[in-house]
Motif scaffolding. Structure first.
Motif, PDB file in Angstrom:
ATOM      1  N   UNK A 340       0.821  -1.219   0.000  1.00  0.00           N
ATOM      2  CA  UNK A 340       0.000   0.000   0.000  1.00  0.00           C
ATOM      3  C   UNK A 340       0.850   1.262   0.000  1.00  0.00           C
ATOM      4  N   UNK A 341       2.134   1.115  -0.214  1.00  0.00           N
ATOM      5  CA  UNK A 341       3.049   2.253  -0.086  1.00  0.00           C
ATOM      6  C   UNK A 341       3.119   3.078  -1.372  1.00  0.00           C
ATOM      7  N   UNK A 342       1.956   3.568  -1.815  1.00  0.00           N
ATOM      8  CA  UNK A 342       1.879   4.466  -2.970  1.00  0.00           C
ATOM      9  C   UNK A 342       1.069   5.693  -2.578  1.00  0.00           C
ATOM     10  N   UNK A 343       1.472   6.900  -3.024  1.00  0.00           N
ATOM     11  CA  UNK A 343       0.719   8.107  -2.675  1.00  0.00           C
ATOM     12  C   UNK A 343      -0.718   8.034  -3.194  1.00  0.00           C
ATOM     13  N   UNK A 344      -1.642   8.562  -2.416  1.00  0.00           N
ATOM     14  CA  UNK A 344      -3.044   8.548  -2.827  1.00  0.00           C
ATOM     15  C   UNK A 344      -3.231   9.271  -4.152  1.00  0.00           C
ATOM     16  N   UNK A 345      -2.466  10.339  -4.384  1.00  0.00           N
ATOM     17  CA  UNK A 345      -2.588  11.068  -5.647  1.00  0.00           C
ATOM     18  C   UNK A 345      -2.232  10.171  -6.823  1.00  0.00           C
ATOM     19  N   UNK A 346      -1.189   9.351  -6.689  1.00  0.00           N
ATOM     20  CA  UNK A 346      -0.814   8.426  -7.757  1.00  0.00           C
ATOM     21  C   UNK A 346      -1.841   7.315  -7.918  1.00  0.00           C
ATOM     22  N   UNK A 347      -2.415   6.879  -6.813  1.00  0.00           N
ATOM     23  CA  UNK A 347      -3.430   5.826  -6.867  1.00  0.00           C
ATOM     24  C   UNK A 347      -4.659   6.306  -7.626  1.00  0.00           C
ATOM     25  N   UNK A 348      -5.142   7.498  -7.309  1.00  0.00           N
ATOM     26  CA  UNK A 348      -6.358   7.999  -7.952  1.00  0.00           C
ATOM     27  C   UNK A 348      -6.129   8.303  -9.429  1.00  0.00           C
ATOM     28  N   UNK A 349      -4.958   8.812  -9.780  1.00  0.00           N
ATOM     29  CA  UNK A 349      -4.704   9.084 -11.198  1.00  0.00           C
ATOM     30  C   UNK A 349      -4.498   7.796 -11.987  1.00  0.00           C
ATOM     31  N   UNK A 350      -4.171   6.692 -11.304  1.00  0.00           N
ATOM     32  CA  UNK A 350      -3.976   5.420 -11.996  1.00  0.00           C
ATOM     33  C   UNK A 350      -5.149   4.468 -11.913  1.00  0.00           C
ATOM     34  N   UNK A 351      -6.209   4.839 -11.189  1.00  0.00           N
ATOM     35  CA  UNK A 351      -7.348   3.931 -11.005  1.00  0.00           C
ATOM     36  C   UNK A 351      -8.101   3.722 -12.310  1.00  0.00           C
ATOM     37  N   UNK A 352      -8.469   2.480 -12.581  1.00  0.00           N
ATOM     38  CA  UNK A 352      -9.280   2.173 -13.761  1.00  0.00           C
ATOM     39  C   UNK A 352      -9.983   0.850 -13.543  1.00  0.00           C
ATOM     40  N   UNK A 353     -10.984   0.571 -14.379  1.00  0.00           N
ATOM     41  CA  UNK A 353     -11.695  -0.707 -14.322  1.00  0.00           C
ATOM     42  C   UNK A 353     -11.084  -1.670 -15.331  1.00  0.00           C
ATOM     43  N   UNK A 354     -11.105  -2.956 -15.004  1.00  0.00           N
ATOM     44  CA  UNK A 354     -10.380  -3.969 -15.778  1.00  0.00           C
ATOM     45  C   UNK A 354     -11.219  -4.597 -16.879  1.00  0.00           C
ATOM     46  N   UNK A 355     -12.036  -3.821 -17.570  1.00  0.00           N
ATOM     47  CA  UNK A 355     -12.843  -4.369 -18.659  1.00  0.00           C
ATOM     48  C   UNK A 355     -11.955  -5.085 -19.679  1.00  0.00           C
ATOM     49  N   UNK A 356     -12.195  -6.355 -19.876  1.00  0.00           N
ATOM     50  CA  UNK A 356     -11.514  -7.094 -20.926  1.00  0.00           C
ATOM     51  C   UNK A 356     -10.033  -7.314 -20.710  1.00  0.00           C
ATOM     52  N   UNK A 357      -9.527  -7.103 -19.487  1.00  0.00           N
ATOM     53  CA  UNK A 357      -8.080  -7.164 -19.288  1.00  0.00           C
ATOM     54  C   UNK A 357      -7.630  -8.244 -18.303  1.00  0.00           C
ATOM     55  N   UNK A 358      -8.542  -8.934 -17.624  1.00  0.00           N
ATOM     56  CA  UNK A 358      -8.115  -9.956 -16.675  1.00  0.00           C
ATOM     57  C   UNK A 358      -7.416 -11.098 -17.405  1.00  0.00           C
ATOM     58  N   UNK A 359      -6.283 -11.520 -16.849  1.00  0.00           N
ATOM     59  CA  UNK A 359      -5.531 -12.649 -17.393  1.00  0.00           C
ATOM     60  C   UNK A 359      -4.928 -13.461 -16.252  1.00  0.00           C
ATOM     61  N   UNK A 360      -4.919 -14.756 -16.396  1.00  0.00           N
ATOM     62  CA  UNK A 360      -4.224 -15.632 -15.469  1.00  0.00           C
ATOM     63  C   UNK A 360      -3.667 -16.821 -16.249  1.00  0.00           C
ATOM     64  N   UNK A 361      -2.573 -17.432 -15.763  1.00  0.00           N
ATOM     65  CA  UNK A 361      -1.797 -17.079 -14.559  1.00  0.00           C
ATOM     66  C   UNK A 361      -0.972 -15.807 -14.782  1.00  0.00           C
ATOM     67  N   UNK A 362      -0.307 -15.299 -13.721  1.00  0.00           N
ATOM     68  CA  UNK A 362      -0.249 -15.855 -12.361  1.00  0.00           C
ATOM     69  C   UNK A 362      -1.533 -15.605 -11.577  1.00  0.00           C
ATOM     70  N   UNK A 363      -1.687 -16.357 -10.493  1.00  0.00           N
ATOM     71  CA  UNK A 363      -2.890 -16.252  -9.691  1.00  0.00           C
ATOM     72  C   UNK A 363      -2.816 -15.070  -8.721  1.00  0.00           C
ATOM     73  N   UNK A 364      -3.967 -14.548  -8.375  1.00  0.00           N
ATOM     74  CA  UNK A 364      -4.077 -13.591  -7.281  1.00  0.00           C
ATOM     75  C   UNK A 364      -3.705 -14.300  -5.985  1.00  0.00           C
ATOM     76  N   UNK A 365      -2.990 -13.630  -5.088  1.00  0.00           N
ATOM     77  CA  UNK A 365      -2.566 -14.272  -3.852  1.00  0.00           C
ATOM     78  C   UNK A 365      -3.502 -13.925  -2.699  1.00  0.00           C
ATOM     79  N   UNK A 366      -3.518 -14.784  -1.709  1.00  0.00           N
ATOM     80  CA  UNK A 366      -4.366 -14.547  -0.543  1.00  0.00           C
ATOM     81  C   UNK A 366      -3.877 -13.325   0.230  1.00  0.00           C
ATOM     82  N   UNK A 367      -2.579 -13.001   0.143  1.00  0.00           N
ATOM     83  CA  UNK A 367      -2.060 -11.803   0.803  1.00  0.00           C
ATOM     84  C   UNK A 367      -2.635 -10.545   0.157  1.00  0.00           C
TER      85      UNK A 367
END
Length: 542
Positions: A340-367
């Motif tokens: 979580x060590x990213x500035x909120x300003x960078x997080x909000x400017x980089x936020x987007x929805x993943x329409x058509x972009x999900x890919x696996x592997x690798x798997x999402x981790x429980x952490x």
């Protein structure tokens, strides 16, 4: 015979929850894309007031989560307000990504461009309008201003201190003469979603308020939002037809003047005058792009019902929290603060929805899942000006449909924030979790086999209606929207993909989580997974 307001709300929400099985009216509705409203409301004849454009580097999500964010100065400045507005609802960039989503070809053309904003919105419609009602203590000419999201400027609609018109509708006294007023214009959403509009826009409001709460903490300024008030004096001041546009939230502002050395001066406050609303209203008219503006009876009916002035029962509010669940908890790893060590300003400017972009592997981790859940749950309590303590129990619960996770068996789980653990709710369906989720999802913009987990946000609607009356529907959806925005922020910081959706069969999803026979219902879903790095995309920062 007119139904009671609460029954109108219940009838509408039941239609929303069952719309995967019984379509909502109007049937066979077709969107007139050529006559859609503008995404950015503007008042052509109004004078503009420039706002600072520099985006500050803010506290990190890690600091916000641990409480190590800046100590609060004594009030707002125009610099801080400009950062709040632009990072939450202003246009930040133009985005174009090559993916398999069905409308990707259009996005290469300017007229269909995607313009990124910091806050999520259902369908990208952005129906919330923000006005500043500035009193004598404000650092600009007293009056009413509209935030033009497309140009990042204020438009002056009226000159004079008319803050009494806002205070006249509030449930209690406010020691300030300036307010941010958030209204919703239904047509900006209903042109696409018709009768489903009200459900979407009330969550949009919550997402914006969630952004504001994060930004205020990162800016070191206290922020309170009011949801229980009479909107009529404010609607009249702003020249709204309340069936088409109405005020949904009010944020009191106390100002201070920057000294130049970074130290806040003593804040200015409103006097203790008698609250007598002025008999004036905004004279400027907003530009309307649509040749035909439609109203949908279901939206009008539920809005009139939910606008009923709330009679808040604090004891019932405390009782409206989700009930404790039995079961042996599955411990989650401690939240990965380094992720979580990213500035909120960078997080909000980089936020987007993943329409058509999900890919696996690798798997999402429980952490990564656990870190997202912990950050999302940390911002849930919303007492909604009911005189409750700030740490009052949340109205919502987070659930997990574990699909493809490294470190967690597939199945349904409830998240317990107090223990940072999962409570098993159901085993994996016989047909497999991916097949089950795809079967329940009635849209075409996501493939569930590529999704790591589906988060569900639930609430006890009837209990919330007992606590707040019909206004409780809006209050519950506001908390749900705020949770969704925090999920987006947590996943963006971790570089995990996220997409909020309303396209699941709620009835089947509730059954899968064992909610049948209870008064708890799933309301919103968020998909988590990996975004492929091997894609061509464009982000043009503004």
């Amino acid at each position: 015979m007119q139904l009671p307001a609460r029954d109108i709300v219940r009838e509408y929400t039941e239609a929303v929850f069952r719309r995967a099985r019984v379509p909502m009216e109007p049937l066979n509705f077709e969107v007139d894309w050529g006559d859609q409203p503008s995404r950015h409301t503007a008042y052509p004849a109004a004078r503009t007031v420039p706002l600072p454009t520099r985006l500050p580097e803010l506290a990190t999500l890690r600091d916000l989560f641990t409480g190590a964010s800046p100590s609060a100065p004594t009030g707002w400045s125009m610099t801080r307000l400009a950062a709040l507005l632009r990072l939450s609802y202003g246009v930040l960039d133009r985005r174009m990504t090559v993916n398999w989503n069905q409308d990707v070809a259009k996005r290469a053309h300017f007229e269909h461009a995607v313009w990124g904003r910091g806050t999520a919105s259902g369908g990208g419609m952005y129906p919330v309008e923000v006005h500043l009602v500035a009193g004598a203590s404000a650092p600009l000419l007293p009056g009413v201003y509209h935030y033009d999201t497309g140009r990042h400027v204020l438009q002056r609609l009226l000159v004079g201190d008319v803050s009494s018109n806002v205070r006249a509708g509030l449930a209690g006294p406010e020691d300030t003469d300036s307010f941010l007023v958030a209204s919703i214009r239904f047509w900006k959403n209903s042109f696409k979603y018709n009768s489903f509009c009200y459900h979407v826009v009330t969550q949009d409001l919550g997402a914006l308020l969630g952004s504001w709460e994060l930004l205020a903490s990162a800016l070191g300024v206290p922020l309170r939002r009011l949801l229980c008030f009479d909107p009529e004096p404010m609607d009249r001041l702003l020249g709204f037809d309340s069936d088409e546009q109405s005020v949904f939230a009010v944020v009191p502002l106390s100002w201070h003047t920057d000294t130049g050395a970074g130290d806040p001066a003593v804040p200015t406050r409103a006097g203790d005058g008698e609250v007598t609303p002025a008999t004036v209203q905004v004279g400027h008219a907003a530009h309307e792009r649509s040749q035909r503006v439609r109203r949908f009876p279901a939206v009008t009916a539920v809005h009139r019902a939910a606008a009923t002035a709330p009679a808040v029962d604090p004891a019932a509010v405390l009782d409206a929290a989700p009930r404790p669940l039995p079961g042996d908890p599955v411990a989650l790893p401690e939240p990965r603060l380094d992720l979580l060590d990213r500035p909120l300003s960078a997080v909000l400017t980089g936020r987007s929805s993943s329409f058509g972009r999900f890919r696996r592997p690798p798997e999402l981790t429980v952490a990564e899942l656990g870190t997202t859940l912990a950050f999302a749950a940390a911002g849930r309590p919303h007492p909604a000006d009911a005189g409750l303590p700030a740490d009052a129990a949340a109205l919502t619960r987070l659930w997990v449909f574990a699909n493809h996770l490294d470190g967690l068996p597939a199945g349904g789980y409830a998240y317990c924030a107090r223990r940072h653990a999962l409570l098993p709710a159901a085993s994996e369906p016989d047909i497999g979790m991916s097949a089950f989720l795809q079967q329940q999802y009635f849209l075409t913009n996501y493939t569930m086999g590529q999704v790591g987990a589906v988060l569900a946000v639930s609430g006890r609607l009837d209990a919330v209606l007992d606590a707040y009356g019909p206004r409780g529907y809006r209050i519950l959806n506001a908390e749900i929207g705020a949770v969704a925005q925090r999920v987006y922020c947590a996943t963006t910081a971790q570089r995990v993909g996220c997409g909020a959706v309303l396209g699941f069969d709620n009835v089947s999803m509730d059954t899968a989580l064992g909610l049948d026979g209870s008064d708890e219902r799933t309301v919103l879903f968020l998909l988590l997974g990996r975004n492929s790095d091997a894609v061509a995309d464009l982000e043009y920062r503004l």
